[in-house]
Enzyme design. Structure first.
Site, mmCIF file in Angstrom:
data_model
loop_
_atom_site.group_PDB
_atom_site.id
_atom_site.type_symbol
_atom_site.label_atom_id
_atom_site.label_comp_id
_atom_site.label_asym_id
_atom_site.label_seq_id
_atom_site.Cartn_x
_atom_site.Cartn_y
_atom_site.Cartn_z
ATOM 1 N N ASP A 82 0.837 -1.197 0.000
ATOM 2 C CA ASP A 82 0.000 0.000 0.000
ATOM 3 C C ASP A 82 0.873 1.248 0.000
ATOM 4 O O ASP A 82 2.049 1.217 0.353
ATOM 5 C CB ASP A 82 -0.941 0.023 1.204
ATOM 6 C CG ASP A 82 -0.208 0.085 2.535
ATOM 7 O OD1 ASP A 82 0.800 -0.646 2.700
ATOM 8 O OD2 ASP A 82 -0.620 0.852 3.425
ATOM 9 N N GLU A 179 0.043 -1.327 5.564
ATOM 10 C CA GLU A 179 1.072 -0.936 6.531
ATOM 11 C C GLU A 179 0.925 0.523 6.932
ATOM 12 O O GLU A 179 1.176 0.894 8.084
ATOM 13 C CB GLU A 179 2.463 -1.179 5.937
ATOM 14 C CG GLU A 179 3.617 -1.015 6.908
ATOM 15 C CD GLU A 179 4.189 0.400 6.961
ATOM 16 O OE1 GLU A 179 5.036 0.673 7.833
ATOM 17 O OE2 GLU A 179 3.797 1.238 6.117
#
Length: 417
Positions: A82, A179
């Site tokens: 991400d 994350e």
């Protein structure tokens, strides 16, 4: 383009921001499945025997050991797929351009104004004149955090495939979602992953190394008010937004990110919203020292009590949740000293001095280390992360693949404490 640069540009072009407002499911955004599949396809094409993309967009794979290294422990690597939610991140238009020195206009922002990276704010640029940089076009972040790490890992495997004689133990790879919103590798099956130590690749400039992170918590403050007509509000109205503002004024102003550095901890107001009847504020709390974390949490609880006393009723409530811990508590154990020393040696092998920093953030390793997978953090070579001025130098990307090749070679022998 070199292999790692080609992969990096392709990965960055696939938008995959996470979203804290939809963090109740993993991944928080459907777009993360897209980059997961791109990485998985690359791994399959290289011949990784057990590539898997699960229902939460976790990509895992293994690479068999070279001849003579089969009995050695598996070495693990973890990166995240991400990108940050705090800036524009979709669409992303990666560009590779030569930097000739001075101020560098990388494009126009969405407001039509030039987006500039400058030696005044990035003194590292003085050493990058005459080299190629990867940037976005000014309308979005690039996503080097952490797609540079993703690309490095896959390019490492491309090298190992091209030259099977390169020594290395069995390798495990995890590419994980969310994350940037604190989830990261929480659902990684460590038994299936099969590594007891390794590295995250999620740091800044080439040579940077981290075995210390913040301890981290999040605080959610909620206010309930009472709305009445403003003309008859005296002694009756309770303004929830006013209560939140009073609370924020009690948070130490000098202990905010914009006034801190190094080992300084902080309180950070991520978002706030409200009306007379309902208001909220979300904070993150960071400190390298666990005792100071507890002090910070108590400051917020005391502020809630004080505001409630001022209003004469329980207007405010607070919930504080731990997010991750300082990975130094694990990585600095004697049995894990090889994580530091092998990284130092691998950087030296490419002519780069290792610089240890106390990371003013966290990595997936902050969480994983306390679950039994001890891991320090290596350079991913991004600068100005989480914003439209982000850039990654081509030569640093390429050098880190050299470093990883040297690193896995160091683990092609038994490790001693």
């Amino acid at each position: 383009m070199s292999d790692v640069v080609d992969r990096f540009v392709r990965y960055c072009a696939v938008a995959s921001q996470s979203d804290p407002l939809t963090a109740d499911h993993v991944p928080s955004t459907e777009s993360q499945f897209k980059i997961a599949e791109v990485i998985a396809d690359d791994l399959r094409e290289l011949g990784a025997p057990d590539v898997k993309v699960d229902e939460h967009a976790y990509v895992t794979a293994h690479w068999p050991a070279s001849e003579g290294c089969v009995e050695l422990p598996t070495l693990g690597f973890c990166c995240h797929i991400d990108t940050a939610w705090q800036s524009w991140g979709d669409p992303v238009h990666p560009l590779i351009r030569r930097y000739e020195g001075g101020e560098f206009v990388i494009g126009q922002g969405r407001d039509g104004r030039p987006v500039v990276i400058s030696p005044a704010t990035n003194p590292q640029l003085e050493h990058l004149a005459g080299t190629e940089l990867v940037t976005a076009d000014g309308t979005s972040l690039l996503g080097g955090d952490d797609k540079a790490g993703d690309a490095m890992c896959v390019s490492l495997l491309a090298r190992l495939k091209a030259d099977p004689a390169l020594p290395h133990p069995r390798l495990a790879f995890a590419f994980v979602p969310d994350e940037e919103i604190g989830h990261g590798a929480a659902l990684l099956d460590l038994d299936e992953f099969g590594a007891t130590f390794g590295y995250t690749i999620d740091g800044g400039p080439l040579g940077e190394f981290c075995y210390e992170t913040f301890n981290a918590a999040e605080a959610h403050v909620r206010a309930r008010g009472l709305s009445v007509h403003t003309g008859t509000a005296k002694a009756t109205m309770i303004n929830a937004s006013e209560a939140i503002m009073r609370f924020h004024q009690l948070v130490p102003p000098a202990e905010r990110p914009e006034f801190t550095e190094g080992y300084d901890g902080f309180f950070y107001l991520e978002r706030m919203e409200g009306s007379c009847e309902e208001a909220s504020a979300d904070y993150i709390i960071r400190d390298h020292d666990q005792a100071q974390m507890e002090r910070r949490a108590q400051i917020l609880r005391d502020a809630v009590q004080l505001v409630n006393a001022q209003f004469g009723t329980d207007v405010l409530s607070i919930e504080i949740h731990d997010q991750y811990r300082n990975l130094a508590d694990v990585v600095c154990l004697p049995e894990n000293a090889h994580l530091i020393e092998n990284a130092r040696s691998a950087y030296a092998a490419i002519g780069q001095e290792m610089t240890c920093i106390p990371m003013r953030g966290g990595t997936d390793g902050s969480q994983l280390s306390f679950r039994g997978f001890a891991c320090a953090n290596l350079s991913a070579c991004y600068y100005n992360a989480h914003g439209v001025r982000e850039f990654v130098p081509v030569r640093e990307l390429e050098s880190m693949v050299d470093m990883l090749q040297a690193l896995v070679g160091l683990y092609a022998r038994p490790q001693t404490a």
